[in-house]
Design a protein around this motif. Structure first.
Motif, short mmCIF file in Angstrom:
data_model
loop_
_atom_site.label_atom_id
_atom_site.label_comp_id
_atom_site.label_asym_id
_atom_site.label_seq_id
_atom_site.Cartn_x
_atom_site.Cartn_y
_atom_site.Cartn_z
N GLU A 134 112.57 -3.65 50.50
CA GLU A 134 111.85 -3.62 49.64
C GLU A 134 112.43 -3.34 48.15
O GLU A 134 112.26 -3.94 47.19
N VAL A 135 113.44 -2.59 48.41
CA VAL A 135 114.37 -1.94 47.21
C VAL A 135 115.12 -3.32 46.86
O VAL A 135 115.18 -3.37 45.34
N SER B 274 114.81 0.05 39.59
CA SER B 274 115.44 -0.88 40.63
C SER B 274 116.66 -0.33 41.19
O SER B 274 117.22 -0.16 42.27
N LYS B 275 117.51 -0.18 40.23
CA LYS B 275 118.95 0.21 40.26
C LYS B 275 118.90 1.74 40.62
O LYS B 275 119.76 1.88 41.84
N ASP B 276 118.10 2.36 40.23
CA ASP B 276 117.98 4.06 40.81
C ASP B 276 117.63 4.01 42.29
O ASP B 276 118.16 4.63 43.20
N GLU B 277 116.70 3.04 42.73
CA GLU B 277 116.36 3.23 44.07
C GLU B 277 117.64 2.59 45.03
O GLU B 277 117.46 3.06 46.14
N ILE B 278 118.16 1.81 44.68
CA ILE B 278 119.51 1.26 45.51
C ILE B 278 120.24 2.60 45.51
O ILE B 278 120.93 2.80 46.59
N LEU C 26 123.93 -4.51 49.15
CA LEU C 26 124.04 -3.15 49.55
C LEU C 26 122.72 -2.54 49.90
O LEU C 26 122.75 -2.11 51.18
N ALA C 27 121.68 -3.02 49.31
CA ALA C 27 120.09 -2.29 49.80
C ALA C 27 119.89 -3.14 50.93
O ALA C 27 119.56 -2.32 51.85
N LEU C 28 120.16 -4.36 50.91
CA LEU C 28 119.83 -5.13 52.38
C LEU C 28 120.56 -4.54 53.46
O LEU C 28 120.03 -4.52 54.73
N GLY C 29 121.88 -4.12 53.48
CA GLY C 29 122.67 -3.86 54.34
C GLY C 29 122.23 -2.33 54.88
O GLY C 29 122.57 -2.04 56.07
#
Length: 637
Positions: free
Chosen positions: A338-339, A406-410, A330-333
């Motif tokens: 970086e996230v 990390s999850k919060d950043e996503i 999801l973050a990559l898309g």
């Protein structure tokens, strides 16, 4: 000098593999394990040296070992690239790999084939290092295929169990489907850019675009988008995304250290690494990025719902891995590379700890994996319990543990980019908190539900098992500090590779603090529901035959495996049976007919060989007469 150290980094695990194959059985009871651990530790030391060097100088190290081959205008080198991205992966591959090897010395203590196990683990590490350090797509593909092979060998390590063999074959075949996509994408890129080197592909794309008019530019970018989609299909296979995810839960058939190393911290992150490494290509294909984000979000929610009701302790963690990988995609898309990398790192810490913790529990219960037959283990296994609790808090997104950051950043990135995907990711995160604490309460609290014999032998695991757990639990607790909101060391470290991005460096305002609060409250709600259900009420999941309705559907994983069996496996088997029973039989008869004719001629010819010297002289004279007559007739002599 760099070439010497790089060869030491790569070849130490390969040397460990070779030595264990030939001499491991003669190396004493734990000799193979310590040899394999030392080999990976050497790689970790070299990695740490380069990590500190590049963190200081920000100058990547690239070594061209030799020119591999050329075809047309494309030249492929066996080149190694140590930059910020590859070194991050190397740090946790070799670091966590060393801990898992050490853990395995005790875990596999009584296995008669432990030398093979450590040989396979070392070979896996070698291929993973090659995958991460190669400076072009083809070298990456060698490592890509190698880790697939080692995964097959390790999942089916206990080969006397046919179910484990089937799980290994399933993993191998489903990964081959994805690998075909990788190959197609690689061929398209080679055709369009005449290179496979990461450093040269962006320049080749820019140069080609500068030569083309607008209509041709759009066609060129469309072709690149097809290549990006094909590469993503490869990533789906290796990183267990819909529809190629069903192999990973079945891969829990392998020994628990395999689950921790391959299916939590290393191999399944290969797809994330590849997409991040090729970020410049995916940035040119926004439609493909949308597909990646949607697939990641759907995978995260589907796997989370299945994880809600699983009773096998390793299966819960397996579906948790699939769900967390979905969040990374999801973050990559969304372009937040970086996230995604940040969550890869924190996930490696807490998920490796969780898998090794589950292995500690299974070890204490002599192979039992059903949580319905556990309970009250914190009394006998305090170290395993505390480390498991810390990692569960981390994966549930509770501050100040690493998973929260990390999850919060996503979720924060998703909120700013796509509210629907944010909601899906948030719901999946709440479910994560629920099923992880469901696992924790069923395993470590209330009354022990196993046999009296198991209860009599309950004890904390040996130091070789608990030491890696403690180290990983500490990393799971403090690992989030590498990318603290508003002051991210990780983003600055990756900037030379990924460039300055608007994602991953959120300036904390009212909205961001509110999103953090919502994420924490969501995690606490999931934990609270699990507490009320399994600790306060003391519920135990029902027996398999007692499940009904949605519970039964989720427990059977939406019957997706059965659907694949019906749609793909049975038709292929039927087709192969048709070829075997009809065409193969007919062709076999035809071939056997030739054989029978030859045998018949041979039988008749054999009658002439009866030992009569007179007959032999007769044939000799007749042959000579025939040859001389032919020569005179044709006036050759």
């Amino acid at each position: 000098m760099d070439q010497t150290y790089i060869l030491l980094l790569l070849l130490a695990p390969l040397a460990g593999f070779i030595l264990n194959v030939f001499f491991g059985k003669k190396a004493g009871h734990n000799g193979a394990g310590y040899l394999a651990t030392f080999a990976v530790f050497i790689s970790f030391c070299v990695t740490l040296m380069y990590f500190l060097q590049i963190n200081k100088t920000a100058t990547p190290v690239q070594v061209n070992l030799f020119e591999w081959f050329s075809f047309g205008k494309v030249t492929v080198n066996m080149g190694i690239l140590l930059d910020q991205l590859s070194l991050l992966w190397l740090m946790f591959v070799t670091g966590i790999g060393t801990l898992i090897h050490l853990y395995s010395v005790s875990y596999m203590h009584d296995d008669e084939n432990r030398h093979k196990f450590f040989a396979y683990l070392n070979l896996f590490i070698f291929f993973m290092l090659l995958l991460v350090t190669g400076d072009n797509l083809l070298v990456m593909f060698i490592g890509w295929e190698g880790v697939g092979l080692c995964s097959y060998l390790l999942i089916g390590f206990w080969y006397k169990n046919q179910d484990y063999n089937d799980a290994a074959k399933k993993a191998f075949i489903m990964n081959r489907i994805g690998d075909l996509g990788f190959l197609i994408g690689m061929f398209i890129i080679a055709y369009l850019t005449k290179t496979l080197d990461y450093a040269q592909i962006p320049d080749a794309i820019k140069f080609k675009l500068s030569l083309l008019q607008e209509p041709q530019q759009m066609k060129f970018i469309s072709a690149l988008s097809i290549a990006a989609l094909a590469l993503f299909i490869g990533a789906c296979g290796k990183s267990a995304q819909i529809p190629l995810y069903t192999w990973l839960p079945d891969a829990m058939a392998g020994p628990t250290p395999v689950s921790a190393l391959i299916h939590a911290a290393t191999m399944v992150t290969a797809g994330i690494f590849m997409v991040t490494r090729m970020h410049f290509l995916f940035d040119l294909a926004p439609n493909v990025q949308n597909v990646i984000a949607i697939v990641g979000a759907v995978t995260s929610i589907v796997a989370a719902t299945i994880g809600l009701v699983q009773n096998d302790i390793k299966k819960v963690l397996a579906y948790s891995t699939v769900s967390q990988l979905g969040l990374m995609f999801l973050a990559l898309g969304l372009g937040a590379y970086e996230v995604a990398v940040f969550h890869v790192i924190t996930h490696a810490f807490f998920k490796a700890c969780l898998f090794l913790g589950s292995g500690s529990v299974i070890h204490a219960l002599h192979g039992e994996q059903d949580m319905r037959k556990m309970g009250a283990l914190k009394k006998w296994m305090p170290i395993t319990y505390i480390t498991f609790l810390i990692s569960s808090l981390a994966i549930s997104g509770i501050p100040p543990f690493s998973g929260f950051f990390s999850k919060d950043e996503i979720l924060m990135t998703a909120f700013h980019e796509n509210k629907v995907l944010y909601v899906i990711g948030s719901v999946a995160s709440i479910m994560t908190a629920f099923y992880m604490f469901r696992l924790l309460y069923l395993t470590f609290f209330k009354d022990f539900r196993g046999t009296e014999e198991q209860k009599h032998h309950l004890h904390e695991s040996p130091a070789l098992i608990t030491f890696p757990l403690i180290v990983l639990a500490i990393l799971a607790a403090i690992g989030g500090l590498i990318s603290f909101p508003g002051a991210s060391w990780l983003n600055q470290y990756l900037a030379p590779v990924l460039g300055a991005k608007e994602h991953g460096e959120h300036h904390l305002g009212t909205t961001e603090y509110a999103l953090m609060a919502v994420a924490v409250i969501g995690g606490l709600i999931g934990i609270g529901i699990a507490y009320a259900k399994y600790l306060k009420k003391g519920e135990v999941p029902p027996a398999d035959e007692e499940m009904t309705g949605l519970h039964k559907v989720l427990y059977h994983k939406y019957y997706i495996d059965e659907a694949y069996e019906f749609l793909f496996v049975k038709p292929i088997n039927a087709l192969s049976t048709f070829f075997r029973d009809t065409l193969e039989t007919a062709l076999s008869g035809f071939v056997y007919g030739f054989g029978k004719v030859t045998n018949a001629i041979g039988d008749q010819g054999r009658l002439l060989q009866n030992g009569s010297v007179g007959r032999y002289l007769f044939f000799f004279v007749m042959g000579m007469v025939a040859i001389v007559s032919y020569l005179f007739y044709n006036k050759i002599v």
